[in-house]
Design a protein around this motif. Structure first.
Motif, PDB file in Angstrom:
ATOM      1  N   TRP A   1      30.364  23.286  49.074  1.00  0.00           N
ATOM      2  CA  TRP A   1      29.188  23.202  49.933  1.00  0.00           C
ATOM      3  C   TRP A   1      27.921  23.469  49.124  1.00  0.00           C
ATOM      4  CZ3 TRP A   1      32.775  27.098  49.768  1.00  0.00           C
ATOM      5  CH2 TRP A   1      32.308  28.368  49.405  1.00  0.00           C
ATOM      6  N   SER A   2      26.787  23.128  49.695  1.00  0.00           N
ATOM      7  CA  SER A   2      25.491  23.440  49.074  1.00  0.00           C
ATOM      8  C   SER A   2      25.207  24.909  49.328  1.00  0.00           C
ATOM      9  CB  SER A   2      24.381  22.596  49.698  1.00  0.00           C
ATOM     10  OG  SER A   2      24.652  21.223  49.572  1.00  0.00           O
ATOM     11  N   SER A   3      25.193  25.693  48.277  1.00  0.00           N
ATOM     12  CA  SER A   3      25.023  27.138  48.471  1.00  0.00           C
ATOM     13  C   SER A   3      23.576  27.585  48.270  1.00  0.00           C
ATOM     14  CB  SER A   3      25.956  27.913  47.548  1.00  0.00           C
ATOM     15  OG  SER A   3      25.912  27.401  46.235  1.00  0.00           O
ATOM     16  N   ALA A   4      22.784  26.742  47.655  1.00  0.00           N
ATOM     17  CA  ALA A   4      21.350  27.026  47.528  1.00  0.00           C
ATOM     18  C   ALA A   4      20.643  25.713  47.227  1.00  0.00           C
ATOM     19  CB  ALA A   4      21.066  28.030  46.411  1.00  0.00           C
ATOM     20  N   ILE A   5      19.456  25.538  47.822  1.00  0.00           N
ATOM     21  CA  ILE A   5      18.658  24.328  47.571  1.00  0.00           C
ATOM     22  C   ILE A   5      17.197  24.746  47.527  1.00  0.00           C
ATOM     23  CG2 ILE A   5      17.822  22.189  48.642  1.00  0.00           C
ATOM     24  CD1 ILE A   5      20.637  21.602  49.585  1.00  0.00           C
ATOM     25  N   ALA A   6      16.501  24.236  46.541  1.00  0.00           N
ATOM     26  CA  ALA A   6      15.059  24.482  46.464  1.00  0.00           C
ATOM     27  C   ALA A   6      14.721  25.964  46.511  1.00  0.00           C
ATOM     28  CB  ALA A   6      14.347  23.721  47.597  1.00  0.00           C
ATOM     29  N   GLY A   7      15.560  26.771  45.908  1.00  0.00           N
ATOM     30  CA  GLY A   7      15.263  28.198  45.829  1.00  0.00           C
ATOM     31  C   GLY A   7      15.702  28.998  47.048  1.00  0.00           C
ATOM     32  N   ILE A   8      16.216  28.338  48.071  1.00  0.00           N
ATOM     33  CA  ILE A   8      16.695  29.043  49.263  1.00  0.00           C
ATOM     34  C   ILE A   8      18.216  29.148  49.204  1.00  0.00           C
ATOM     35  CG2 ILE A   8      16.819  29.034  51.782  1.00  0.00           C
ATOM     36  CD1 ILE A   8      14.242  27.359  51.778  1.00  0.00           C
ATOM     37  N   THR A   9      18.718  30.395  49.197  1.00  0.00           N
ATOM     38  CA  THR A   9      20.156  30.609  49.127  1.00  0.00           C
ATOM     39  C   THR A   9      20.745  30.660  50.535  1.00  0.00           C
ATOM     40  OG1 THR A   9      19.881  31.854  47.084  1.00  0.00           O
ATOM     41  CG2 THR A   9      21.950  32.174  48.286  1.00  0.00           C
ATOM     42  N   ALA A  10      21.763  29.891  50.743  1.00  0.00           N
ATOM     43  CA  ALA A  10      22.395  29.847  52.068  1.00  0.00           C
ATOM     44  C   ALA A  10      23.409  30.973  52.206  1.00  0.00           C
ATOM     45  CB  ALA A  10      23.082  28.496  52.258  1.00  0.00           C
ATOM     46  N   ALA A  11      23.768  31.257  53.419  1.00  0.00           N
ATOM     47  CA  ALA A  11      24.780  32.278  53.700  1.00  0.00           C
ATOM     48  C   ALA A  11      26.065  31.951  52.956  1.00  0.00           C
ATOM     49  CB  ALA A  11      25.054  32.338  55.201  1.00  0.00           C
TER      50      ALA A  11
ATOM     51  N   GLU B   1      30.020  19.862  57.026  1.00  0.00           N
ATOM     52  CA  GLU B   1      29.823  18.430  57.287  1.00  0.00           C
ATOM     53  C   GLU B   1      28.961  18.196  58.531  1.00  0.00           C
ATOM     54  OE1 GLU B   1      30.762  15.832  55.235  1.00  0.00           O
ATOM     55  OE2 GLU B   1      31.241  17.472  53.870  1.00  0.00           O
ATOM     56  N   GLY B   2      28.502  19.305  59.134  1.00  0.00           N
ATOM     57  CA  GLY B   2      27.701  19.190  60.357  1.00  0.00           C
ATOM     58  C   GLY B   2      26.229  18.912  60.093  1.00  0.00           C
ATOM     59  N   ASN B   3      25.804  19.030  58.843  1.00  0.00           N
ATOM     60  CA  ASN B   3      24.409  18.686  58.529  1.00  0.00           C
ATOM     61  C   ASN B   3      24.371  17.891  57.239  1.00  0.00           C
ATOM     62  OD1 ASN B   3      23.621  20.696  56.180  1.00  0.00           O
ATOM     63  ND2 ASN B   3      24.737  21.926  57.703  1.00  0.00           N
ATOM     64  N   THR B   4      23.366  17.090  57.074  1.00  0.00           N
ATOM     65  CA  THR B   4      23.333  16.169  55.925  1.00  0.00           C
ATOM     66  C   THR B   4      23.151  16.905  54.607  1.00  0.00           C
ATOM     67  OG1 THR B   4      20.962  15.865  56.211  1.00  0.00           O
ATOM     68  CG2 THR B   4      22.411  14.251  57.282  1.00  0.00           C
ATOM     69  N   LEU B   5      22.736  18.161  54.665  1.00  0.00           N
ATOM     70  CA  LEU B   5      22.545  18.917  53.423  1.00  0.00           C
ATOM     71  C   LEU B   5      23.821  19.610  52.970  1.00  0.00           C
ATOM     72  CD1 LEU B   5      19.069  20.510  54.219  1.00  0.00           C
ATOM     73  CD2 LEU B   5      19.555  18.613  52.661  1.00  0.00           C
ATOM     74  N   ARG B   6      24.823  19.585  53.809  1.00  0.00           N
ATOM     75  CA  ARG B   6      26.096  20.269  53.525  1.00  0.00           C
ATOM     76  C   ARG B   6      25.877  21.768  53.265  1.00  0.00           C
ATOM     77  NH1 ARG B   6      28.099  14.988  50.935  1.00  0.00           N
ATOM     78  NH2 ARG B   6      29.424  14.220  52.585  1.00  0.00           N
ATOM     79  N   VAL B   7      24.996  22.330  54.052  1.00  0.00           N
ATOM     80  CA  VAL B   7      24.754  23.767  53.997  1.00  0.00           C
ATOM     81  C   VAL B   7      25.648  24.405  55.067  1.00  0.00           C
ATOM     82  CG1 VAL B   7      23.027  25.551  54.499  1.00  0.00           C
ATOM     83  CG2 VAL B   7      22.429  23.575  53.066  1.00  0.00           C
TER      84      VAL B   7
ATOM     85  N   GLY C   1      19.488  22.673  43.083  1.00  0.00           N
ATOM     86  CA  GLY C   1      20.360  23.353  44.045  1.00  0.00           C
ATOM     87  C   GLY C   1      21.652  23.782  43.374  1.00  0.00           C
ATOM     88  N   THR C   2      22.416  24.530  44.110  1.00  0.00           N
ATOM     89  CA  THR C   2      23.740  24.921  43.603  1.00  0.00           C
ATOM     90  C   THR C   2      24.803  24.484  44.586  1.00  0.00           C
ATOM     91  OG1 THR C   2      23.697  27.101  44.670  1.00  0.00           O
ATOM     92  CG2 THR C   2      22.824  26.982  42.427  1.00  0.00           C
ATOM     93  N   VAL C   3      25.964  24.198  44.048  1.00  0.00           N
ATOM     94  CA  VAL C   3      27.130  23.867  44.874  1.00  0.00           C
ATOM     95  C   VAL C   3      28.193  24.908  44.581  1.00  0.00           C
ATOM     96  CG1 VAL C   3      28.989  22.207  45.253  1.00  0.00           C
ATOM     97  CG2 VAL C   3      26.637  21.413  44.983  1.00  0.00           C
ATOM     98  N   SER C   4      28.726  25.514  45.627  1.00  0.00           N
ATOM     99  CA  SER C   4      29.815  26.469  45.453  1.00  0.00           C
ATOM    100  C   SER C   4      31.110  25.850  45.939  1.00  0.00           C
ATOM    101  CB  SER C   4      29.525  27.764  46.215  1.00  0.00           C
ATOM    102  OG  SER C   4      28.412  28.415  45.641  1.00  0.00           O
ATOM    103  N   CYS C   5      32.200  26.329  45.370  1.00  0.00           N
ATOM    104  CA  CYS C   5      33.499  25.741  45.698  1.00  0.00           C
ATOM    105  C   CYS C   5      34.528  26.852  45.849  1.00  0.00           C
ATOM    106  CB  CYS C   5      33.907  24.778  44.585  1.00  0.00           C
ATOM    107  SG  CYS C   5      35.403  23.825  44.932  1.00  0.00           S
ATOM    108  N   MET C   6      35.376  26.710  46.850  1.00  0.00           N
ATOM    109  CA  MET C   6      36.461  27.665  47.061  1.00  0.00           C
ATOM    110  C   MET C   6      37.756  26.874  47.228  1.00  0.00           C
ATOM    111  SD  MET C   6      37.051  30.438  50.113  1.00  0.00           S
ATOM    112  CE  MET C   6      35.832  31.592  49.521  1.00  0.00           C
TER     113      MET C   6
END
Lengths: 368, 368, 368, 368
Positions: free
Chosen positions: A155-165, A178-184, A209-214
């Motif tokens: 998932w997108s774990s951070a974009i444009a300096g904003i870190t997602a939960a 997959e519920g939003n186009t940013l994959r946040v 941005g960053t992408v995290s994977c589990m």
């Protein structure tokens, strides 16, 4: 092995330029007996295609895959699986202006420095479109991994300096990705990021941005020390994705600032056993990110990849032309605003390729 | 290729357990005609050995290298160069207590999960002592790179949460790196970090750190897209070092939080040319860290590697024994307090291996 | 590297089943700057197609190649070159009778023993049609070799027990090779062999044969001891061709029956030099076949490949069916009578692949 | 992979010059759990050493192997196994006369053509002494193959033009092979050949020969089409042995002169099964030599390797010196008279390496 192949037993070779006739891949070494249909590839490619959202390009190709070999009556034969996707959206004229100028942040000049000339149309082989081949190959690997119970989710774990939960935050939800186009993975964060991206777009700018994977279900023991370690293979896979600038596993860079007593993961007592000699193991925490000594612990494999901002921006930048003279450039055309959302399936695909290969390699670990 | 070889043309294979008879490497593919003496290897190994300082272990072996093949009258023959180093400090009894217990943060359990059993003496193959082979091989690569004008320099850029002055800071000095046992490029920061480490040592704890590397003289054009990209190869090399948890190139993770207009490096006008078709290039800034599209730009190659804290600590930790039962463990014996200072020559060596290989590979880029 | 790739720097990966949608290859590592058009591939494939003659099958497909990538405006880019050829002559029904029976001399059973099942239509991946991919890839290699002045020529040197005139015989003519459908280098011998083949055909039988190859312009010094020797690589290449049962270099098996004084090739005095240290060399004879110690001498490279008789014969043979029960089989359909004539371009193609790879590898032999 | 490594999963890298400090090998990829002692290597090397007989050299080194890594308490660890053998018989002065002259039939000149200079002492890396590393590595592979019931046996099948009794001849006996120094499987033939060799020796000449090999217990299904076919891998292995000039499988070159109805091996009815889908198979004859389509049939694997006469002869030969001028050369010193007898364990060792690798590779053939 030349530069366009990846893997030792489950080997993928990719080919294709952004505006050539087709792109594709050959997967050699996939065991016989895996059920595989074009629809598996198609579904994976659909996730890679630009969406309707704020971050993506508007180039929309059907990306219809064709399996040319290696599959018979819906089952892999053990022979090489070739898959191609035709390029249909050849707006080559868009790129004529770029023929003799080098776009900052792109591989235009380095490609020429290496090969003496380049296919300037849309970046040629250095285009993000090349990742399509990886996603197609990854779909094959995923069919194999399904049989082992391996589940890969990015998932997108951070974009444009904003870190997602993150996964430990209640706002995080795998279902939301997959519920939003940013994959946040959180609706709230997705909206916040969306606002920021709109502001950047209005400035003719782009975002990193960053992408995290589990990954769950990783068989303990996979990884090939000392140079084919699980994390070394994944690092190679991730940095091979265009625009990637870094990768970290488990606690990652934060581990470098911590003490041993804070970082080590304790093992939990268990009655289960791997063998007469070796007990099963679970760790109380997972700061290691699922890998110790380059070998999977069986805990979730976790890592994060950093992507630089999309280099194509409509704001004017300084560069040079073929004569070496200074000139300005403003890159018009169809480009993503941030690569992270569309990199999500690419990160998953590359992870699948690494794991499929290491699982097959681990079949030779021991005598019996 | 099995897990203990690295490279395509300049191929290194390493072998050896911490407490076996010897460790060593075979370098296959080094061109003929490179001048090489045992003293070159010896000098490199000397830099890897534990010093008198606060961070290092007190295991002090002479680490005398012997060149077994591939060199004749001080010049490489083109045939494989084998180098071995005998293990002389076999305090095996130190490790008897660890035979049936799994040290947290170590590869004890994962190694058994993979191979069914392990050489428990000092970590066996997963010991940090394995890096000795890499340093020996790197010394060979360095002899080759010298002929191309490539200069590789690494240093401890952060230890125990304290970040040292970077190359843009006046306090930074390449000359200082070897001036203190921590390999911190500023005397002031070295002292500050030394204090912090003493405090951790008194607590029976250890520290993480980062190592940064800067390479000048990199020939533009090296790197093998799309899977053998310069940064992908380096990422693989770095994460193959024990205790590495992450790597970033140029602006790295910070790039993920920046905008395209801030990140892109402009090209500077020039009258020099690479060829009739292609101008020479210099970039106004180097946020890319010397690599675009996986190919060297010719600017300094810069990257940073994160290392977790040394997992061996004398404080008691929870773990399990071979029966699966809970037990406490306090790892006594000779261990580093922070891996970063001694990782410096290892990072340099792995960088040398990657660059030597990619330079040889680039000889086939073009027809003439 | 999995089983469908060949080479180290000039790497070919082939794919495709006899009756699947398409066959093809990916050539990775071809230097940039080689001029290449679809017509070069087409011309090579044309030579591989069955002719009107006595030895060939009547399956006649257009075998139209399509270059999907790696070429831009008639020049190789340095990126992977993918070429595909569609299968158009799907007379699948011909093979229904073979689905549950194992043809003697074919890979039907071994393929099932390996993979658990097979594509029974026309041999699937083990079909002679697979060589089409090799010929396409060989055409790319040949474009590169042209630049080095390497000339590869093969011919049917024996068929059905009749040995044709060799290069030392006045009846031998390179020009005659393409002058008859058997690719026999002497008109007289071609006629004699044609008679013999007709007799075998009337009996529902088939014939074996040998293909000899002579390569001029081989750069002295190519070959990678000790496992990648020139002859070792060629031997691997030749035995990878279906139906090949042996290979010999220079004097070959006859050398095993000779004395050292008869076999050794003397060196001739010369004023020319390779370098300050090394004189140029020419040998008075060439019993070595152009290779000493696995390295090219610069003399003509000569070798011969033995091919077994085509296993598909219309005479009844004993075999078993899927249940394990005895049954008879008579293989009808379109089959060659002798594989040698059509193997000629395949032998040439595989030779081209080996030489292109070794020439690129030799660029790293020495420091400068 | 550079030229001194062999294999994909079971990978052997060899090193060492004839008169350098040591020769050796690294075996990477041997599964953990194989019992291995130095005595296994020692016994194999003993078979390679020159005997007291007519054919061998009188250079007699102890060839004492030392296992440096990868084995713990008599069992392989899964980590790389390094083995070295010191050179002790350095009669370097023997070779001073050869420093500036190129011996006919040797790699003296080709080695210089490739690398620019050479270690002239005893052939350096191109010496037959290099096969020692192969035999050591082969001993490791043999320990693994023992567990699969694979038995490899080679013998001198022809020497100096005299063909010895083959397996179908009552005079043939496996027990006799080690009963005479020529490794001829029939006492009668050994004596006849001995006479012939004595005559050649008196003339200052040498002899060629062939080595045949038969392997039983080969698991059906091993071999990696289309480029890693069982016979292709073996051909590569055999032609990598110095002095080898050809190889043939099963009926070999004779197959090229036969008709399909004579060559094909029929399958025999059976009630045994490999799986629900696939019956077990046995063939009525074995002209294929145990391989069809590059995959093992499970029948005995049979092949023959041709070796040229030993090029070192004491009779005067014409050659050139470093200046390019004509000169005569008579090679004195310790040399074999015929390579075949001592090539027997080398052929066996290389066969073991190929089979160990292909058996491990076959573990990934199918899903389960």
């Amino acid at each position: 092995m030349a530069g366009n192949s990846f893997g030792t037993l489950f080997v993928v070779t990719t080919f294709g330029e952004s505006h050539g006739p087709a792109l594709g891949c050959v997967v050699d070494g996939c065991p016989a007996g895996v059920s595989l249909e074009a629809e598996h590839i198609r579904a994976a490619l659909r996730r890679r295609r630009p969406g309707a959202g704020i971050a993506g390009t508007t180039r929309a190709e059907p990306d219809e895959p064709e399996i040319l070999s290696g599959v018979f009556e819906g089952t892999t034969l053990g022979s090489p699986i070739a898959i191609i996707v035709r390029n249909t959206s050849h707006r080559t004229a868009d790129y004529d202006a770029l023929k003799d100028r080098y776009r900052p942040g792109h591989a235009d000049w380095t490609w020429e420095a290496k090969y003496g000339f380049r296919d300037h149309r849309g970046g040629g082989r250095s285009s993000g479109r090349e990742t399509l081949c990886r996603v197609a190959a990854g779909a094959v690997a995923t069919r194999l991994l399904d049989r082992y119970g391996v589940v890969i989710r990015a998932w997108s774990s951070a974009i444009a300096g904003i870190t997602a939960a993150g996964p430990d935050d209640p706002a995080f939800s795998f279902d939301e990705i997959e519920g939003n186009t940013l994959r946040v993975p959180s609706r709230r964060d997705a909206e916040k990021i969306g606002e920021k991206l709109k502001a950047l777009r209005d400035l003719g700018d782009s975002a990193g941005g960053t992408v995290s994977c589990m990954v769950t279900g990783v068989p303990p023991g996979i990884g090939e020390p000392v140079f084919g370690k699980l994390d070394a293979r994944l690092a190679s896979a991730m940095l091979s994705i265009g625009a990637a600038k870094g990768v970290e596993f488990g606690a990652g860079f934060a581990a470098a600032a911590s003490a041993g007593s804070d970082h080590n993961d304790s093992l939990l007592p268990t009655a289960e056993r791997l063998s007469d000699l070796v007990p099963a193991a679970r760790y109380a925490t997972n700061r290691a990110g699922g890998v110790l000594g380059g070998i999977a612990t069986g805990m979730a494999l976790t890592f994060t990849v950093a992507f630089k901002p999309v280099p194509s921006i409509s704001r004017a930048q300084n560069t040079i032309d073929r004569s070496g003279a200074s000139c300005a450039i403003a890159v018009e055309g169809r480009h993503d605003l941030c690569v992270a959302p569309r990199a999500v399936p690419v990160v998953e695909a590359m992870t699948a390729l690494v794991l499929a290969d290491l699982i097959l390699l681990s079949r030779s670990d021991r005598l019996s």
